[in-house]
Design an enzyme around this catalytic site. Sequence first.
Site, PDB file in Angstrom:
ATOM      1  N   ASN A 170      -6.905   6.069   4.125  1.00 18.42           N
ATOM      2  CA  ASN A 170      -8.333   6.338   3.974  1.00 18.42           C
ATOM      3  C   ASN A 170      -8.711   7.805   4.130  1.00 18.42           C
ATOM      4  O   ASN A 170      -9.829   8.187   3.800  1.00 18.42           O
ATOM      5  CB  ASN A 170      -9.145   5.496   4.953  1.00 18.42           C
ATOM      6  CG  ASN A 170      -9.030   4.021   4.663  1.00 18.42           C
ATOM      7  OD1 ASN A 170      -8.429   3.597   3.672  1.00 18.42           O
ATOM      8  ND2 ASN A 170      -9.594   3.214   5.536  1.00 18.42           N
ATOM      9  N   ASN A 208      -9.318   3.233  -1.407  1.00 17.64           N
ATOM     10  CA  ASN A 208      -9.837   4.176  -0.420  1.00 17.64           C
ATOM     11  C   ASN A 208      -9.085   5.502  -0.388  1.00 17.64           C
ATOM     12  O   ASN A 208      -9.674   6.540  -0.097  1.00 17.64           O
ATOM     13  CB  ASN A 208      -9.850   3.539   0.974  1.00 17.64           C
ATOM     14  CG  ASN A 208     -10.932   2.485   1.079  1.00 17.64           C
ATOM     15  OD1 ASN A 208     -11.958   2.556   0.415  1.00 17.64           O
ATOM     16  ND2 ASN A 208     -10.696   1.490   1.912  1.00 17.64           N
ATOM     17  N   HIS A 236       0.825  -1.217   0.000  1.00 16.68           N
ATOM     18  CA  HIS A 236       0.000   0.000   0.000  1.00 16.68           C
ATOM     19  C   HIS A 236       0.860   1.268   0.000  1.00 16.68           C
ATOM     20  O   HIS A 236       0.364   2.348  -0.292  1.00 16.68           O
ATOM     21  CB  HIS A 236      -0.904  -0.009   1.230  1.00 16.68           C
ATOM     22  CG  HIS A 236      -2.333   0.330   0.980  1.00 16.68           C
ATOM     23  ND1 HIS A 236      -2.942   0.310  -0.254  1.00 16.68           N
ATOM     24  CD2 HIS A 236      -3.306   0.710   1.851  1.00 16.68           C
ATOM     25  CE1 HIS A 236      -4.204   0.649  -0.135  1.00 16.68           C
ATOM     26  NE2 HIS A 236      -4.454   0.902   1.126  1.00 16.68           N
ATOM     27  N   ASP A 292      -0.916   2.297  -5.393  1.00 18.79           N
ATOM     28  CA  ASP A 292      -0.947   0.872  -5.700  1.00 18.79           C
ATOM     29  C   ASP A 292      -2.246   0.509  -6.419  1.00 18.79           C
ATOM     30  O   ASP A 292      -3.255   1.196  -6.270  1.00 18.79           O
ATOM     31  CB  ASP A 292      -0.817   0.048  -4.413  1.00 18.79           C
ATOM     32  CG  ASP A 292      -1.936   0.337  -3.416  1.00 18.79           C
ATOM     33  OD1 ASP A 292      -2.042   1.492  -2.964  1.00 18.79           O
ATOM     34  OD2 ASP A 292      -2.711  -0.580  -3.103  1.00 18.79           O
TER      35      ASP A 292
END
Length: 184
Positions: A63, A109, A19, A88
């Site tokens: 997020n 997100n 991530h 990613d």
Amino acid sequence: MKLIIGLGNPGKEYENTRHNIGFMVLDNYLKASSWQKKYNALYTTEIINNEKVIFVKPETYMNLSGNSVIEFINFYKIENKDILVIHDDLDLPFGKIRIKTNSSAGGHNGIKSIINRIGNNNFARLKIGISHNTNGDTKDFVLGKFNKDQLAQLEKTYLLTNQIIEDFINYDINKVMNDYNGVG
């Protein structure tokens, strides 16, 4: 003026995780740049080919990336055409790239947060494949670390992403997409 954002999560426990590829790409591109803090992010400013470029790594966790990004956009009055977000992508094979603009969040997100905060999806994205070749939990996969072989393979990807960043600074996004989509 350009705004280039690498997405990831702050903290040692997230270093070298899938991530965090956005952070990793910026770190590779900028090498020894010194980062400062502003708007809940690390940032640095460079002049590249007479263009002021602000590089940002939000520290809001993935997020909530949009909370930090909107602050930079508003303060520096950045136009959407001058924004590149690096992140990613589960749906691309490992190390492959895709450049998109005006597209949905695709379940990411961090991108969803940015779209919600700026109110549109009219910005460029550099997606880097992390390949979801597992039947396990997606969250565990994206927060998992790259293995030694993958880190070595990323060196080749960095050569490509470094050139894409340079070209984004110097050229229209349509030229960049035409030149690089399908490569790598």
